[in-house]
Design an enzyme around this catalytic site. Sequence first.
Site, PDB file in Angstrom:
ATOM      1  N   THR A 341      -5.288  -0.641  -1.285  1.00  0.00           N
ATOM      2  CA  THR A 341      -5.264  -2.089  -1.517  1.00  0.00           C
ATOM      3  C   THR A 341      -3.864  -2.599  -1.866  1.00  0.00           C
ATOM      4  OG1 THR A 341      -6.001  -1.598  -3.748  1.00  0.00           O
ATOM      5  CG2 THR A 341      -7.665  -2.316  -2.192  1.00  0.00           C
ATOM      6  N   ASP A 342      -3.753  -3.938  -1.922  1.00  0.00           N
ATOM      7  CA  ASP A 342      -2.456  -4.563  -2.226  1.00  0.00           C
ATOM      8  C   ASP A 342      -2.346  -4.923  -3.704  1.00  0.00           C
ATOM      9  OD1 ASP A 342      -1.952  -4.703   0.626  1.00  0.00           O
ATOM     10  OD2 ASP A 342      -3.400  -6.323   0.639  1.00  0.00           O
ATOM     11  N   SER A 367      -0.285  -7.456  -8.452  1.00  0.00           N
ATOM     12  CA  SER A 367      -0.598  -8.011  -7.142  1.00  0.00           C
ATOM     13  C   SER A 367       0.656  -7.820  -6.306  1.00  0.00           C
ATOM     14  CB  SER A 367      -0.930  -9.493  -7.284  1.00  0.00           C
ATOM     15  OG  SER A 367      -0.999 -10.075  -6.022  1.00  0.00           O
ATOM     16  N   ARG A 368       0.560  -6.960  -5.282  1.00  0.00           N
ATOM     17  CA  ARG A 368       1.787  -6.575  -4.579  1.00  0.00           C
ATOM     18  C   ARG A 368       2.284  -7.619  -3.600  1.00  0.00           C
ATOM     19  NH1 ARG A 368      -1.001  -1.452  -4.103  1.00  0.00           N
ATOM     20  NH2 ARG A 368      -0.707  -0.527  -6.138  1.00  0.00           N
ATOM     21  N   VAL A 369       1.399  -8.466  -3.099  1.00  0.00           N
ATOM     22  CA  VAL A 369       1.881  -9.465  -2.147  1.00  0.00           C
ATOM     23  C   VAL A 369       1.638 -10.895  -2.615  1.00  0.00           C
ATOM     24  CG1 VAL A 369       1.653  -8.002  -0.125  1.00  0.00           C
ATOM     25  CG2 VAL A 369      -0.270  -9.379  -0.840  1.00  0.00           C
TER      26      VAL A 369
END
Length: 520
Positions: A341-342, A367-369
């Site tokens: 997941t991101d 939250s990576r993006v």
Amino acid sequence: MGIKKDNLNSLSEIIKDQIEKYEHNIDTTNVGQIVSVGDSIVTIYGLDEAMYGELIKFPNNQYGLVMNIEENSIGVALFSNDITLKEGDTCTRTGKVVSVPVGDALLGRVVNALGEPIDGKGEIKTSEYRATESLAPQIMDRQKVNEPLETGIKAIDSMIPIGKGQRELIIGDRQTGKTALAIDTIINQKGKDVICVYCSIGQKNSSLVQIVNRLNKFNALSYTVIVSAGASEGAPLQYLAPYSATSIAEYWMHKGKNVLIVYDDLSKHAVAYRTLLLLLRRSPGREAYPGDIFYIHSRLLERSCRLNKELGGGSITALPIVETQAGDISSYIPTNIISITDGQLFLSSEMFNAGQRPAIDSTLSVSRVGSSAQYKIMKDVSKNLRIELANYNEMLDFSRFGSDLDKATQKVLLHGEILLETLKQKQYMPLSLAQEVVDLYVAQVGLLDDINVENIHNVLKLLDNSIISKSNNLYEKINKTKEFTNEDKKLVEELLLTIKSSLKEEISSKDNEFDFRLNE
Ligand code: ATP
Ligand code: MG
């Protein structure tokens, strides 16, 4: 009486001849025979050309899915719990893969993993079908995630923002509010032109009924589809459910719509798959899960993405849920899904039990993006939030050692407490962007620091009311323009000051429940 020798010779000749010319033409390509059956698993002799994932037809209109292909036999997972099948029964290939009905007719409905209605509201009239398994869109078919998906939950939208097309894991121990976060996010999509799919795997029917009733109560059912494979249904349907739900969601994504899909939860999905493959005698690996357990989740979650403009620009945002044991995020299934997941929202049971709800632990969540998808106004009011909370946690550990705290430390602790209190939010009460921004703004700049922690929510409620009644549609303006100007800030500050001073007056006149800290 006897047969003449000549005749006898010719008879044996005939038999010999027939044996030589005998061709066994029993068709084993498309027809098979059941060798054994039990626990939803059927072993079949024949079906030489059956394909992995093909649908097999049994007597009484029962169907199964080819899960195992061995040299002499085929392993099929049966969808029904029918016990009438027996050794020697024949079955046939269908040449098809499993597919589910898709389309607008599914909105507001509860269906099983095969797309059949289970809500008693009658037949679903749709002519389109989609295979439950399909390839994830290619890299060139995608575009960057840069549009926010508003959850309406202050702690998420400010610190761990989610973008349309992102995959954000919700992870935590049992009973820490995982489902609640997902349901609130669905409720918050009302009027935002986002279609929701809630996929329930291995849950009790009573929990599902509650969820359906809640969604109905908040008018969220009209844009939601519920796909359910309950605890009472066999492992094959539980395994299939998330793929079916994704196919249902993909229909709208390819039509250019934004879809939100919740998988509740993938731990139970992994267990169902493990059960299935152990019954099929596939060799177990780590924690007894089969070797391809990573692949079943990666191929599922890779199907959530944001398509590029040429393909309509639709998206699927995925919120998979995973349950941990005693907060251990380093066990097998959690680490697998974290890496797919991101980002993840980690829910802490200590925080939950201490009353900090939603119990989002900002130190373990990421939250990576999503930050490129956050609205600028939200960024402006929340950019220091994580740091301030981290400072607070550090000071809190320190403060346990000694009682003499200097003024600066006291201030950090006080401010941190106010921030945490502001981030608390009741279930089923998602907020609009403007409401979130106002709450976070007043808390961030320290306008709430002179109020007792217990009264923060009363004051925020009064401020909310006064903005609605006195501000000449400030909320509507912020929601529309996505701007929070200096004049707006001033207006909010004035309204808050009026509330605070009227409360202070009340306190001095009588022993009121709103008891303020003395300004130090
Ligand atoms: P399970 O592991 O059983 O699936 P879960 O992690 O999905 O549990 P929920 O069922 O969402 O947790 O919530 C557990 C309980 O906490 C419920 O009774 C719910 O009403 C309550 N709860 C969840 N979020 C909040 C909140 N923000 N404020 C108050 N109560 C909450
Ligand atoms: Mg739950």
